[in-house]
Design an enzyme around this catalytic site. Structure first.
Site, PDB file in Angstrom:
ATOM      1  N   GLU A 159      17.471  61.062  20.623  1.00 15.89           N
ATOM      2  CA  GLU A 159      17.308  59.565  20.737  1.00 15.89           C
ATOM      3  C   GLU A 159      17.239  59.419  22.249  1.00 15.89           C
ATOM      4  OE1 GLU A 159      21.146  58.269  18.645  1.00 15.89           O
ATOM      5  OE2 GLU A 159      19.849  58.597  16.608  1.00 15.89           O
ATOM      6  N   GLU A 323      17.448  61.952  10.709  1.00 23.73           N
ATOM      7  CA  GLU A 323      18.790  61.950  10.661  1.00 23.73           C
ATOM      8  C   GLU A 323      18.873  60.629   9.350  1.00 23.73           C
ATOM      9  OE1 GLU A 323      21.332  60.641  13.864  1.00 23.73           O
ATOM     10  OE2 GLU A 323      20.523  62.334  15.195  1.00 23.73           O
ATOM     11  N   PHE A 373      34.643  59.312  11.279  1.00 21.10           N
ATOM     12  CA  PHE A 373      34.463  58.720   9.930  1.00 21.10           C
ATOM     13  C   PHE A 373      32.789  58.199   9.590  1.00 21.10           C
ATOM     14  CE2 PHE A 373      38.547  57.046  11.313  1.00 21.10           C
ATOM     15  CZ  PHE A 373      39.249  57.875  10.405  1.00 21.10           C
ATOM     16  N   HIS A 374      32.087  58.918  10.352  1.00 18.68           N
ATOM     17  CA  HIS A 374      30.476  58.949  10.095  1.00 18.68           C
ATOM     18  C   HIS A 374      30.114  59.521   8.542  1.00 18.68           C
ATOM     19  CE1 HIS A 374      26.178  58.906  10.150  1.00 18.68           C
ATOM     20  NE2 HIS A 374      26.050  58.117  11.406  1.00 18.68           N
TER      21      HIS A 374
END
Ligand SMILES: [Zn+2]
Length: 689
Positions: A159, A323, A373-374
């Site tokens: 990214e 992704e 927590f993704h």
């Protein structure tokens, strides 16, 4: 006949890629977890893993001390189950020792504050030390794994984005400017409108990058800086891939692009139309906020369609979803779980628009730190029995039935033009409505009319060939060079239909306005001369009468002087009541339309509906259905692969005109079919039937 896409990136695979970012370097002291990963990979029907994206400190814990054994083992284990690896270069995040020893790698922000070590993507793209270090580690990776049979592709960094204002970057910027303006400082002063506020430079050393504590209102400078940032990022990327091109010339290269979230618009800070030329395959990271509380599921699905069609059109070939999340993410304002069925539907939508993969960030949820927590394939419960894991496995099973779709493309008679430079210049412009310009969102609104009618659209950039399209839609092209104006004129002269809107053709490529009225070639092409653009307050409304209907307008209304065009619509109120709002003109073999105002969605439906009919533009496939169902088609020489997707919360009925074969269930389908909430069907139809 359309040639089958050359499967450059799939020389070693002819299946849909399913898997994602695998970060075993977070679990190296837990061999039981690594062993479970391999078992769970089989159970989830995954086959491809992006490895090493943030693994630099595991690969080179101290400068010059390398640990590749763990990665050797990961390669062996994944290869052992028939899996493939997309190997990343680790430059997306540095080890602390590197920042400590070579502080020049750390960025300086626009306020000239030197950044500390930390986060990720926090590196100077000019630093010689960082370029040398990344090339070194990349070379070692290519030497060690270049011939490994599991290696499918290179994933360069992660990214790319952001900018650096350090002294090295300032020097590089000045060098870039000298090159652009042929060492002629007067040319630069002219281009940047130097005399305004006494901003004329008399030495190159006086120039600095834009800054909130210095110069930030010289639009030409801002625009050149953004161009430089893209070029410098590409230059850094090119440096990264030197050893890979040298040692592994047959392994394709990608880097993962992004979108700006909320409205899911194209990533703003890098010009991907330039970057795309340096990649073998486009890949991107898609995180739409499904089930949000500000739009319908179909509204969001249409935006996903738009951005996919842009990224696919950059190379006019299939791309990869690099992704995504099987459930919620951790960085939206509200991280809502995907409802049952949405994961399969949203994954298939990516394929429908040209993706040959469904890949996730990340394989296993981290135990600590920012992304614990993704959403991930494997949750903290380490179980294959939870809902999310089962939905991932279902996507995997579905993808296994879709290998025929790999490498197939799409064809479109309609193109919408998106331009990164235009977006920068328009957002920078101090004028119009500061909050209401919304250029990418405006394109999404025009796109929606085609999405609702199942008309395939390419979203192209200004360098691309226009000639294969029947209809080219160019909303809000504020910045346009004379060269592009010439190409638009040629497109219409040769038989194309062109639609342009308010706030187009205002400045040239230096962000200097055209003088003496609208550009004479545009006046000739459209038969009008726009006089003034009225900017409305958010609650202001006006209307345009077009055909027998009145359509609401907001935000912008351009008053037109018509000299050789047909008036198709008139304003209804205000001081320009009854004056032209919409015009058309026959020009050469084609036709041009100018829409003077920002009109409601119903107008787009009716206006483009009429054009679609007149130009005999066919929907992708003749499946009858109600609103909120999207039909998208991929095709090769023999077959059409039709994706029928219900983006509503209700049952819908679709009617197939001919008999088709469901690729997943292998049933023959004909006549009416009921689609449940979020249901998707993928059917094939031979072209000669
Ligand atoms: Zn720098």
């Amino acid at each position: 006949m359309m040639p089958k896409h050359e499967k450059t990136y799939l020389t070693k695979a002819n299946f849909m890629l399913h898997g994602g970012d695998y970060n075993p370097d977070q679990w190296l002291d837990q061999p039981d977890i690594l062993a479970d990963d391999i078992k769970l990979m089989r159970l989830s029907h995954t086959n491809t893993f992006s490895v090493g994206i943030f693994a630099w400190s595991a690969l080179e814990p101290e400068e010059g001390v390398y640990q590749f054994e763990w990665l050797d083992e990961i390669f062996a284990n994944i290869h052992g189950i028939g899996g493939r690896i997309i190997l990343a270069t680790p430059s997306g995040a540095r080890p602390a020792w590197l920042s400590q020893k070579y502080p020049e790698v750390l960025r300086v922000d626009a306020s000239r504050v030197k950044q500390l070590h930390g986060m990720r993507h926090n590196h100077c793209f000019t630093s010689e030390a960082y370029r040398e270090k990344t090339e070194q580690i990349n070379r070692l990776l290519a030497e060690r794994y270049g011939d490994h049979p599991a290696l499918l592709m290179w994933h360069i960094s992660n990214e790319y984005g952001g900018e650096c204002h350090c002294d090295k970057c300032q020097s590089a910027f000045k060098k870039w400017l000298k090159n652009k303006y042929n060492d002629d400082l007067k040319a630069l002063n002219d281009a940047w409108w130097g005399p305004f506020w006494s901003h004329t430079f008399n030495d190159w050393s006086q120039i600095e990058s834009p800054s909130p504590i210095g110069e930030n209102m010289v639009h030409g400078l801002n625009l050149d800086w953004r161009r430089f940032v893209t070029d410098q990022t590409i230059s850094f990327y090119e440096n990264e891939i030197v050893p890979l091109r040298e040692l592994t010339p047959e392994i394709p290269i990608t880097t993962n692009f992004m979108a700006d979230t909320h409205d899911l618009i194209p990533f703003q800070s890098l010009d991907y139309s330039k970057f795309a030329k340096h990649l073998d395959v486009i890949s991107w990271d898609a995180y739409p906020a499904w089930h949000n509380d500000w739009e319908t599921t179909a509204d969001l699905a249409s935006k996903v369609g738009f951005i996919n069609d842009l990224y696919r059109s950059l190379k006019q070939q299939p791309f990869l979803l690099m992704e995504s999340t099987p459930s919620g993410v951790n960085w939206h304002d509200v991280n809502k779980a995907k409802r049952p069925g949405m994961h399969l539907l949203s994954s298939m939508q990516m394929l429908a628009h040209g993706s040959d993969s469904v890949l996730y960030f990340q394989w296993r949820k981290s135990r600590g730190s920012s992304e614990k927590f993704h959403g991930a394939v494997v949750d903290h419960d380490n179980s294959s029995e939870n809902r999310v894991f089962k939905e991932v496995a279902k996507v995997g099973e579905t993808l296994e039935k879709l290998s025929a779709v790999v490498g197939t493309n799409r064809t479109s008679d309609v193109a919408i033009l998106y331009d990164w430079e235009n977006n920068w210049a328009l957002n920078d412009a101090q004028g119009y409505g500061m909050q209401s310009k919304r250029y990418p969102q405006t394109l999404q609104e025009h796109y929606r009319a085609f999405w609702d009618k199942d008309i395939p659209v390419d979203v192209i950039t200004k360098e691309q060939d226009f000639s294969s399209y029947k209809l080219l839609v160019v909303p809000m092209l504020y910045l346009v060079s004379e060269e592009t104006i010439g190409r638009l004129k040629e497109f219409v002269a040769n038989g194309g239909t062109l639609v342009m809107t308010y706030i187009s053709g205002i400045v040239n490529e230096y962000d200097l306005t055209y003088l003496g009225g609208w550009h004479k070639d545009l006046q000739e092409l459209f038969g009008i001369n726009p006089q003034e653009t009225d900017t409305l307050y958010p609650k202001d409304r006006n209307a345009v009468l077009y055909g027998n209907k009145t359509y609401e307008l907001k935000d912008y209304a351009t008053v037109l002087d018509v000299h050789s065009a047909v008036v198709e619509g008139q304003y209804q109120t205000d001081f320009y009541a009854d004056t032209p709002a919409l015009t058309s003109k026959q020009y050469g073999e084609g036709k041009s339309y100018y829409i003077g105002a920002r009109l409601e969605a119903d107008f787009h439906q009716d206006f483009y509906g009429k054009l679609i009919e007149e130009l005999a533009i066919e929907p992708a496939h003749s499946v009858k259905h109600s609103e909120g169902v999207s039909i998208q088609v991929r095709e090769d020489q023999e077959n059409e692969y039709v994706f029928v997707m219900n983006f509503t919360e209700q049952q819908q009925t679709v009617s197939f005109g001919a008999t088709v074969k469901d690729l997943v269930t292998e049933e023959e389908l004909t006549g009416d079919l009921t689609l449940e909430k979020y249901e998707v069907r993928i059917v094939a139809k031979a072209k000669n039937d």
